[in-house]
Each structure stands twice: as C-alpha cells, then as structure tokens.
Design an enzyme around this catalytic site. Structure first.
Site, PDB file in Angstrom:
ATOM      1  N   GLU A 193      18.358  -0.299 -23.082  1.00  7.90           N
ATOM      2  CA  GLU A 193      17.506  -1.483 -23.000  1.00  7.90           C
ATOM      3  C   GLU A 193      16.140  -1.210 -23.602  1.00  7.90           C
ATOM      4  O   GLU A 193      15.521  -2.099 -24.190  1.00  7.90           O
ATOM      5  CB  GLU A 193      17.357  -1.919 -21.538  1.00  7.90           C
ATOM      6  CG  GLU A 193      18.631  -2.481 -20.939  1.00  7.90           C
ATOM      7  CD  GLU A 193      18.456  -2.922 -19.502  1.00  7.90           C
ATOM      8  OE1 GLU A 193      19.323  -3.673 -19.012  1.00  7.90           O
ATOM      9  OE2 GLU A 193      17.459  -2.515 -18.871  1.00  7.90           O
ATOM     10  N   GLU A 228      24.460  -6.756 -17.688  1.00  6.54           N
ATOM     11  CA  GLU A 228      25.632  -7.329 -18.351  1.00  6.54           C
ATOM     12  C   GLU A 228      25.314  -8.705 -18.943  1.00  6.54           C
ATOM     13  O   GLU A 228      25.866  -9.084 -19.975  1.00  6.54           O
ATOM     14  CB  GLU A 228      26.795  -7.458 -17.363  1.00  6.54           C
ATOM     15  CG  GLU A 228      27.361  -6.134 -16.880  1.00  6.54           C
ATOM     16  CD  GLU A 228      26.490  -5.463 -15.848  1.00  6.54           C
ATOM     17  OE1 GLU A 228      25.819  -6.175 -15.078  1.00  6.54           O
ATOM     18  OE2 GLU A 228      26.437  -4.218 -15.819  1.00  6.54           O
ATOM     19  N   MET A 234      10.777  -9.798 -11.701  1.00  5.38           N
ATOM     20  CA  MET A 234      12.112  -9.349 -12.089  1.00  5.38           C
ATOM     21  C   MET A 234      12.507 -10.040 -13.386  1.00  5.38           C
ATOM     22  O   MET A 234      12.159 -11.197 -13.611  1.00  5.38           O
ATOM     23  CB  MET A 234      13.131  -9.701 -11.002  1.00  5.38           C
ATOM     24  CG  MET A 234      13.067  -8.806  -9.782  1.00  5.38           C
ATOM     25  SD  MET A 234      13.651  -7.121 -10.103  1.00  5.38           S
ATOM     26  CE  MET A 234      15.410  -7.409 -10.263  1.00  5.38           C
ATOM     27  N   GLY A 235      13.245  -9.323 -14.246  1.00  5.45           N
ATOM     28  CA  GLY A 235      13.777  -9.933 -15.451  1.00  5.45           C
ATOM     29  C   GLY A 235      12.895  -9.803 -16.679  1.00  5.45           C
ATOM     30  O   GLY A 235      13.316 -10.156 -17.776  1.00  5.45           O
ATOM     31  N   PRO A 266       8.260  -0.816 -10.842  1.00  6.24           N
ATOM     32  CA  PRO A 266       9.227  -0.286  -9.866  1.00  6.24           C
ATOM     33  C   PRO A 266      10.566  -1.007  -9.980  1.00  6.24           C
ATOM     34  O   PRO A 266      10.631  -2.202 -10.279  1.00  6.24           O
ATOM     35  CB  PRO A 266       8.568  -0.588  -8.516  1.00  6.24           C
ATOM     36  CG  PRO A 266       7.112  -0.744  -8.825  1.00  6.24           C
ATOM     37  CD  PRO A 266       7.059  -1.349 -10.197  1.00  6.24           C
ATOM     38  N   ARG A 267      11.628  -0.266  -9.728  1.00 10.80           N
ATOM     39  CA  ARG A 267      12.970  -0.827  -9.826  1.00 10.80           C
ATOM     40  C   ARG A 267      13.176  -1.963  -8.826  1.00 10.80           C
ATOM     41  O   ARG A 267      13.806  -2.968  -9.120  1.00 10.80           O
ATOM     42  CB  ARG A 267      14.014   0.283  -9.587  1.00 10.80           C
ATOM     43  CG  ARG A 267      15.455  -0.198  -9.588  1.00 10.80           C
ATOM     44  CD  ARG A 267      15.882  -0.666 -10.948  1.00 10.80           C
ATOM     45  NE  ARG A 267      17.303  -0.996 -10.987  1.00 10.80           N
ATOM     46  CZ  ARG A 267      17.912  -1.454 -12.060  1.00 10.80           C
ATOM     47  NH1 ARG A 267      17.243  -1.637 -13.182  1.00 10.80           N
ATOM     48  NH2 ARG A 267      19.192  -1.726 -12.030  1.00 10.80           N
TER      49      ARG A 267
END
Length: 433
Positions: free
Chosen positions: A346, A68, A317-318, A275-276
């Site tokens: 994305e 978001e 991350m990001g 990986p998530r």
C-alpha cells in the site's frame, strides 16, 4: 463426514440468523455500532439498493475489508474497461470496508454488506443480486456460498489468492471438506507459487490454479503527483521532509520517537503518526505530550486548520493509503514490535520506498519482493532505521534510485491485473457459449 460438517455448519448459522432477526429491533435501538448493515447481512434488501439490469452481464465482487476493497477497485476498473455491458455489485464483510468502498467506487456500483453464510440468507442474496459470475479476493472461503453457487450454475473465481503456512495447517485437519469447497472455484489466481502449492495441497485442482502476482502492487486509481500535491497541501508541507509512520501498534511509538528526534536534529521534519487502531489515539497523544511534543490531529488540518506544529496524529480511518503519497520516508508499522507487519505494498504504490522492522511474518513474501526490487528496506531496530533514513537524506541519489525502483514495480502491476482480469473474462465468455 463432510455432509455432516456442512449440515452442522448450516444449522448453527441458521440458529444465529433467527437470533439476529429476533433481536434486530433492539440492535437498531442500540445504534449503528451494533446494527450497521445488519439488514443486508440478513439478506433483507431494500428495493432501491440494486438497479434493474436488463441485457447486461452482472459480476458480484466480494472484498472482505479495506485492503481487499482497494484491490477490488483496481480489478473492477479493469473489468469495466474490458467487458462491454458489465454491471458490478460489491460486497464487504466489515463496516470500515463498506464505508471505504462507498468512497472509492462510483455511485453506479452498489456497495453492500455481505450476506451471512447461512442457506436462507445466501439464497435471498443470490436471488436479489443474480450474478453471472462471482469473484472474491484473497481467502474468502464460505461453504454455503460456494455450494449454492455451484448448484445455481454460477461460475466463481478467487483472485489474489493467498494462503499462509499457518492457515494451511489449520485447514488440513478438514482437507477433504476444504477440497470439495475449493472445487467451487473455476479459477484460483494466486499471488505466489507457494500460495499455489498450498491451495493444491488443500485439494484445489492444479489445472485451475494460476500464479498471477499481487494485484495490490498495481497502480491505484488517480494521478499520483496530483494526489501527492493534494495531501501535502492539506498538511501544509513546505521545505520539510515528511516522515510517515503508518499502522503503528502499542509500544512501537516509543521506538519511533527517538528516530523522529534524530531526523529533526538534522533537518526540518514533519512527522505523521497513524496508529493502526483509533482507540489508541488518546494513548499515543498522551505519549507525545509526555515527551514535550505539541501536535495537530489530522482532522484539524483536513478541515482547514492552520498548522503550527511539526507532528500530526492521524485520527481517521481510510486515509492512510492516500496519505502515503505525501510521505518522503514511509515506515510501515506492526514490524518493530511482534505484530507480523502490515501491507507494505500500500505504501510502495505511491512510488516511494517503504521501511519496516524485522517482524514481517505475515508479509514476508511482500518484503522479499520489495527488497529484491530495491524499494523495500528492512531494519533490525529503531536505531538502524534512523541511520538508514539519515543516509537516504544525505545521499539523495540513493533515495531517488529507490523511488525509481518503486515506480518500476508499480508499472509491472498492470500485467498482474491483466492476467487476473483475463481469467474473469473467460468465465463470462464460457457463460455465453
């Protein structure tokens, strides 16, 4: 009944608030993992957090998490270009969302943690931020916040609204309560007509609902070719094709290993595996080593290390959304195993096609959109994925056509942003009358 529900909700929230205030020193002592942004979540704002704004219009923009936040960047950028003298304050619910927001938003836009949905906290936040208009993205339905906004006379809008059939089923048990809650929004801009229908069934006024499309399919900020060049330089890509597997889950990497093996037997391939969840990095690293694959961690290359292997394990991350720009064959995980998929928009934002497995329950609308546009490719299993990628590699004209379809889809996103921005602009204009 609805008043009792609201009262009970407020009492429970207030109890949690006082417990957190009581144990705040201990949580600080335990470290940021437990106390990150907690003061802001409790409505305890430092004086220097927000600049003094005079004779300007202020927007409170709320984005729950990383996905978001990226949509909020697009919305905020368009609003700042559209509304003269606009001041924006962004809040997020998650720590990672807040960290990404601070990277993506300019320094003059404060990025805060969202207040707990408790009367005493929301009252403090509204007094401190003092918004003229409040806008949240997707499905952020906070009873205390929406109730206090109405009492204060602050217009509110929900942008990029989505409501799954599963969520609707749960909310319908509280239909009257939820209906009153949704009356707090002057506008609800939904992604699809199905979302609009669900919000209406839940009690939102149909004349306040506008189907606008998904703002996440809009162009992200920055120059895509330049971004692609930057990340391919970090990865030290030369003649290889980049096979990027993003947001993978447990059990999925085992399916993707033979896909990489088949592709690398046909041509030089650089495999990026993201990986998530970062806590799975060791697990995935052990899997690669058991299969005889040497690899680099992405942080090594990001910090200037020289690449000597053809596998890179993304341990940050990001970065994933921007890393998709470096990919040639981008696979979106959570879809070869039953995890409901992830946000394939994305990946397609980078003007490249996206590939995914059959388990896209949570993103079936996005999958239908991309497949109808010719830039989304669903496969039933890893074997079909390998065959499709080999076909696109041998017949580059098919791949280039899919890239062109992705570019066209991204351009149409500008119209989606314009629709949603116009709704917010209407709220500011009505405020002036």
């Amino acid at each position: 009944m609805n008043n009792i529900l609201y009262l009970g909700y407020g009492i429970v929230g207030t109890g949690i608030y006082f417990l957190l205030r009581l144990f705040l020193p201990l949580l600080r002592h335990l470290g940021k993992r437990y106390s990150y942004g907690l003061e802001q979540r409790l409505g305890l704002y430092n004086e220097n957090l927000l600049p003094e704004i005079q004779c300007q219009r202020r927007l409170w923009l709320h984005a729950a998490s990383v996905g978001e936040v990226r949509a909020a960047v697009i919305v905020a950028d368009a609003l700042l270009q559209t509304i003269p003298g606009l001041s924006v304050v962004l809040t997020t619910t998650t720590e990672q969302g807040n960290k990404v927001a601070k990277k993506l938003f300019p320094e003059n836009i404060p990025c805060l943690m969202a207040p707990l949905d408790v009367p005493i906290v929301v009252a403090r936040a509204l007094q401190k931020i003092a918004p003229d208009v409040y806008v949240c993205l997707e499905t952020e339905l906070w009873p205390v916040m929406l109730s206090m906004l109405r009492k204060r006379g602050t217009a509110a809008a929900l942008l990029n609204g989505r409501l799954s059939e599963r969520s609707l089923g749960r909310y319908l048990y509280l239909k009257t309560f939820m209906g009153q809650l949704l009356q707090g929004f002057e506008w609800i801009a939904t992604i699809t007509s199905e979302d609009a229908s669900r919000f209406a069934r839940l009690g939102a006024a149909p004349d306040r609902i506008e189907v606008c499309g998904n703002v996440k399919s809009a162009m992200v900020k920055g120059d895509i070719p330049r971004r692609r060049d930057r990340y391919r330089k970090i990865l030290q890509v030369e003649a290889e094709k980049v096979f990027l597997c993003g947001s993978t889950h447990s059990g999925e990497e085992e399916h993707l290993l033979p896909v990489y093996r088949r592709l690398s037997a046909q041509r030089d391939i650089l495999w990026l595996l993201a990986p998530r969840h970062l806590e799975r990095i060791k697990e995935v690293a052990a899997l690669l080593l058991r299969d005889g694959l040497q690899f680099h961690y992405y942080t090594e290359l990001k910090n200037g290390g020289k690449r000597s292997h053809s596998v890179v394990l993304v341990d940050t991350m990001g970065d994933l959304v921007d890393l998709y720009s470096a990919g040639d064959y981008n696979f979106c995980g959570g879809s070869l195993v039953e995890r409901g998929g992830h946000n394939i928009l994305e990946a397609v934002q980078q003007e490249r096609p996206v590939y995914y497995g059959p388990f896209m329950n949570d993103f079936h609308q996005e999958a239908a959109l991309l497949e109808s546009a010719g830039c989304g490719f669903s496969v039933r299993d890893a074997d079909q994925l390998a065959c499709l990628l080999q076909q696109h590699d041998r017949h580059q004209e098919k791949y280039e056509q899919a890239c062109e379809q992705a570019r066209h889809l991204v351009l149409t996103g500008a119209e989606i942003v314009e629709k949603q921005v116009n709704l917010v602009n209407d709220l500011f204009e009505n405020k002036r009358k």
